[in-house]
Scaffold this motif. Structure first.
Motif, PDB file in Angstrom:
ATOM      1  N   VAL A 142     -10.836  37.265 -17.742  1.00 57.65           N
ATOM      2  CA  VAL A 142     -11.616  36.409 -16.845  1.00 57.65           C
ATOM      3  C   VAL A 142     -10.972  36.289 -15.460  1.00 57.65           C
ATOM      4  CG1 VAL A 142     -12.586  34.093 -16.508  1.00 57.65           C
ATOM      5  CG2 VAL A 142     -12.512  35.092 -18.804  1.00 57.65           C
ATOM      6  N   VAL A 143      -9.660  36.056 -15.436  1.00 58.90           N
ATOM      7  CA  VAL A 143      -8.982  35.796 -14.160  1.00 58.90           C
ATOM      8  C   VAL A 143      -8.654  37.085 -13.412  1.00 58.90           C
ATOM      9  CG1 VAL A 143      -6.978  34.714 -13.073  1.00 58.90           C
ATOM     10  CG2 VAL A 143      -8.033  33.651 -15.077  1.00 58.90           C
ATOM     11  N   THR A 144      -8.077  38.079 -14.115  1.00 57.85           N
ATOM     12  CA  THR A 144      -7.655  39.318 -13.461  1.00 57.85           C
ATOM     13  C   THR A 144      -8.800  40.053 -12.752  1.00 57.85           C
ATOM     14  OG1 THR A 144      -5.854  39.588 -15.049  1.00 57.85           O
ATOM     15  CG2 THR A 144      -6.510  41.531 -13.810  1.00 57.85           C
ATOM     16  N   PRO A 145     -10.003  40.162 -13.350  1.00 59.77           N
ATOM     17  CA  PRO A 145     -11.095  40.823 -12.623  1.00 59.77           C
ATOM     18  C   PRO A 145     -11.465  40.158 -11.301  1.00 59.77           C
ATOM     19  CG  PRO A 145     -11.612  40.709 -14.955  1.00 59.77           C
ATOM     20  CD  PRO A 145     -10.376  39.897 -14.756  1.00 59.77           C
ATOM     21  N   LEU A 146     -11.147  38.853 -11.163  1.00 55.69           N
ATOM     22  CA  LEU A 146     -11.363  38.175  -9.885  1.00 55.69           C
ATOM     23  C   LEU A 146     -10.196  38.401  -8.937  1.00 55.69           C
ATOM     24  CD1 LEU A 146     -12.929  36.220  -8.039  1.00 55.69           C
ATOM     25  CD2 LEU A 146     -11.775  34.326  -9.213  1.00 55.69           C
ATOM     26  N   LEU A 147      -8.977  38.486  -9.485  1.00 56.12           N
ATOM     27  CA  LEU A 147      -7.801  38.681  -8.643  1.00 56.12           C
ATOM     28  C   LEU A 147      -7.805  40.043  -7.964  1.00 56.12           C
ATOM     29  CD1 LEU A 147      -4.909  37.193 -10.822  1.00 56.12           C
ATOM     30  CD2 LEU A 147      -5.972  36.185  -8.803  1.00 56.12           C
ATOM     31  N   ASN A 148      -8.309  41.069  -8.662  1.00 51.58           N
ATOM     32  CA  ASN A 148      -8.267  42.430  -8.114  1.00 51.58           C
ATOM     33  C   ASN A 148      -8.938  42.541  -6.750  1.00 51.58           C
ATOM     34  OD1 ASN A 148      -6.871  43.134 -10.373  1.00 51.58           O
ATOM     35  ND2 ASN A 148      -8.506  44.307 -11.323  1.00 51.58           N
ATOM     36  N   VAL A 184     -17.371  25.012 -17.060  1.00 48.44           N
ATOM     37  CA  VAL A 184     -17.706  24.984 -15.630  1.00 48.44           C
ATOM     38  C   VAL A 184     -16.747  25.866 -14.835  1.00 48.44           C
ATOM     39  CG1 VAL A 184     -17.907  23.516 -13.590  1.00 48.44           C
ATOM     40  CG2 VAL A 184     -18.742  22.693 -15.799  1.00 48.44           C
ATOM     41  N   VAL A 185     -15.439  25.766 -15.160  1.00 46.46           N
ATOM     42  CA  VAL A 185     -14.426  26.553 -14.438  1.00 46.46           C
ATOM     43  C   VAL A 185     -14.629  28.045 -14.670  1.00 46.46           C
ATOM     44  CG1 VAL A 185     -11.955  27.067 -14.282  1.00 46.46           C
ATOM     45  CG2 VAL A 185     -12.727  24.698 -14.468  1.00 46.46           C
ATOM     46  N   PHE A 186     -14.791  28.443 -15.935  1.00 47.48           N
ATOM     47  CA  PHE A 186     -14.937  29.865 -16.256  1.00 47.48           C
ATOM     48  C   PHE A 186     -16.267  30.422 -15.733  1.00 47.48           C
ATOM     49  CE2 PHE A 186     -11.990  29.267 -20.140  1.00 47.48           C
ATOM     50  CZ  PHE A 186     -10.882  29.348 -19.301  1.00 47.48           C
ATOM     51  N   LEU A 187     -17.316  29.603 -15.739  1.00 47.88           N
ATOM     52  CA  LEU A 187     -18.597  30.057 -15.184  1.00 47.88           C
ATOM     53  C   LEU A 187     -18.457  30.327 -13.687  1.00 47.88           C
ATOM     54  CD1 LEU A 187     -21.634  30.624 -15.430  1.00 47.88           C
ATOM     55  CD2 LEU A 187     -22.031  28.167 -15.084  1.00 47.88           C
ATOM     56  N   ALA A 188     -17.760  29.433 -12.980  1.00 53.68           N
ATOM     57  CA  ALA A 188     -17.537  29.625 -11.544  1.00 53.68           C
ATOM     58  C   ALA A 188     -16.719  30.884 -11.281  1.00 53.68           C
ATOM     59  CB  ALA A 188     -16.843  28.398 -10.957  1.00 53.68           C
ATOM     60  N   ILE A 189     -15.669  31.092 -12.085  1.00 52.64           N
ATOM     61  CA  ILE A 189     -14.832  32.285 -11.924  1.00 52.64           C
ATOM     62  C   ILE A 189     -15.641  33.546 -12.209  1.00 52.64           C
ATOM     63  CG2 ILE A 189     -12.848  33.536 -12.871  1.00 52.64           C
ATOM     64  CD1 ILE A 189     -11.504  30.860 -13.372  1.00 52.64           C
ATOM     65  N   TYR A 190     -16.464  33.494 -13.237  1.00 54.59           N
ATOM     66  CA  TYR A 190     -17.286  34.656 -13.602  1.00 54.59           C
ATOM     67  C   TYR A 190     -18.257  35.020 -12.482  1.00 54.59           C
ATOM     68  CZ  TYR A 190     -20.670  37.509 -16.207  1.00 54.59           C
ATOM     69  OH  TYR A 190     -21.504  38.514 -16.626  1.00 54.59           O
ATOM     70  N   LEU A 191     -18.923  34.022 -11.921  1.00 52.75           N
ATOM     71  CA  LEU A 191     -19.874  34.276 -10.830  1.00 52.75           C
ATOM     72  C   LEU A 191     -19.153  34.788  -9.586  1.00 52.75           C
ATOM     73  CD1 LEU A 191     -22.242  31.182 -11.208  1.00 52.75           C
ATOM     74  CD2 LEU A 191     -22.649  33.537 -11.967  1.00 52.75           C
ATOM     75  N   LEU A 192     -17.980  34.226  -9.297  1.00 44.00           N
ATOM     76  CA  LEU A 192     -17.191  34.704  -8.156  1.00 44.00           C
ATOM     77  C   LEU A 192     -16.720  36.139  -8.378  1.00 44.00           C
ATOM     78  CD1 LEU A 192     -14.981  31.577  -7.302  1.00 44.00           C
ATOM     79  CD2 LEU A 192     -16.748  32.602  -5.853  1.00 44.00           C
TER      80      LEU A 192
END
Length: 318
Positions: free
Chosen positions: A278-284, A28-36
């Motif tokens: 997973v995390v870095t592509p959202l942080l950028n 659930v967490v990774f899916l939310a991060i991926y969509l964001l």
């Protein structure tokens, strides 16, 4: 021979050795991060295209980075999500296809970050010559070169690894087809492949890092020479976001790939792999939006236009 033949058809991805409940929670967490991540990076691309104030080399390169991040995280995240819900098999061809795109896109990102650092160097250290040097044609040629060199060089690397013989059981102690755990499955002596991978990582990562470091050293010297405090703060703010992204990315990747074959717990590499893919592509996009005044102004402009259109439509309807 039967074991080698059957092993070549599928690999088993171990993933995270945790409870089923925790795996579902991470899903659930990774899916939310991926969509964001997809939403945030698409938003950056749209903002750069819509707002004419962002039609500059810096934001063109930023939109290229966002476009790359979409595909970079998409090369790993879907497989990770499937692994968390129980589907842990990947075909031989699928494994090496994933490996190819993951490392090609990752190498392209390093090249792009180097070009972005050089762009900031020209903007700060040579502001008068900057428009003539970093024009639209130069930016386009630079990005095409980054993509081409990365995808061509990684092709030969993955081709070399794919010709190895793999013996059963073909169990990859990771959540995606990373090169080190795949090499561990080969029945052959992989010393040559390990040396090639190490040299490749050093060449791609360290050369782009050197370009970035040299650019920022020159930037710092130029900022120090600026007489006013306000001018120094403005100059530093134009490259602070890029420097933050570079520090996060290089720190994780150098620890994983640019080091001798030392025995580290695989769980550490898995955690760093999640952070990197997973995390870095959202942080950028978050870092660039929070620390960039032009991007925040563009967001406010788009929001005000949408709000105005909504109010106009509501008024006409009434």
């Amino acid at each position: 021979m039967e074991n080698q033949s059957s092993a070549a058809h599928f690999f088993f991805l171990v993933g995270f050795t945790i409870s089923v409940e925790l795996q579902l929670f991470l899903f659930v967490v990774f899916l939310a991060i991926y969509l964001l991540t997809l939403t945030a990076n698409v938003a950056i691309i749209c903002l750069v295209r819509i707002d004419t104030r962002l039609h500059t080399p810096m934001y063109f390169l930023l939109s290229q980075l966002s476009f790359l991040e979409i595909w970079y995280t998409s090369s790993i995240a879907p497989e990770l999500l499937m692994n968390l819900v129980g589907w842990k098999y990947i075909s031989f061809s699928g494994c090496f296809t994933q490996m190819y795109f993951y490392f090609s896109l990752g190498s392209t990102e390093f090249f792009l970050l180097g070009v972005m650092a050089f762009d900031r160097y020209l903007a700060i250290c040579n502001p008068l010559r900057y428009p003539s040097i970093m024009n639209g044609q130069v930016c386009l040629q630079a990005t095409i070169t980054c993509w081409s060199v990365a995808f061509i060089s990684v092709f030969f690397l993955v081709l070399l690894i794919s010709h190895l013989t793999f013996c059963a059981p073909t169990v990859i102690n990771h959540f995606f087809c990373d090169i080190p755990p795949v090499l561990n499955l080969s029945c052959q002596n992989t010393l040559l492949e390990e040396i090639v991978v190490f040299l490749f990582a050093c060449t791609i990562i360290l050369t782009s890092l050197m370009l970035t470091v040299v650019s920022y050293v020159l930037i710092v010297f130029s900022i120090i020479k600026i007489p006013s405090t306000k001018g120094r703060q403005k100059a530093f703010s134009t490259c602070a976001s890029h420097f933050t992204v570079v520090s996060i990315l290089y720190g994780t990747v150098i620890f994983i790939y640019v080091r001798p074959s030392v025995s580290y717990p695989m769980d550490i590499n898995k955690v760093l792999g999640v952070f990197n893919t997973v995390v870095t592509p959202l942080l950028n996009p978050i870092i660039y939006c929070l620390r960039n005044k032009d991007v925040k102004k563009a967001i406010k402009k788009v929001m005000s236009i949408k709000l105005s259109e909504r109010n106009t439509t509501s008024y006409i309807t009434k």
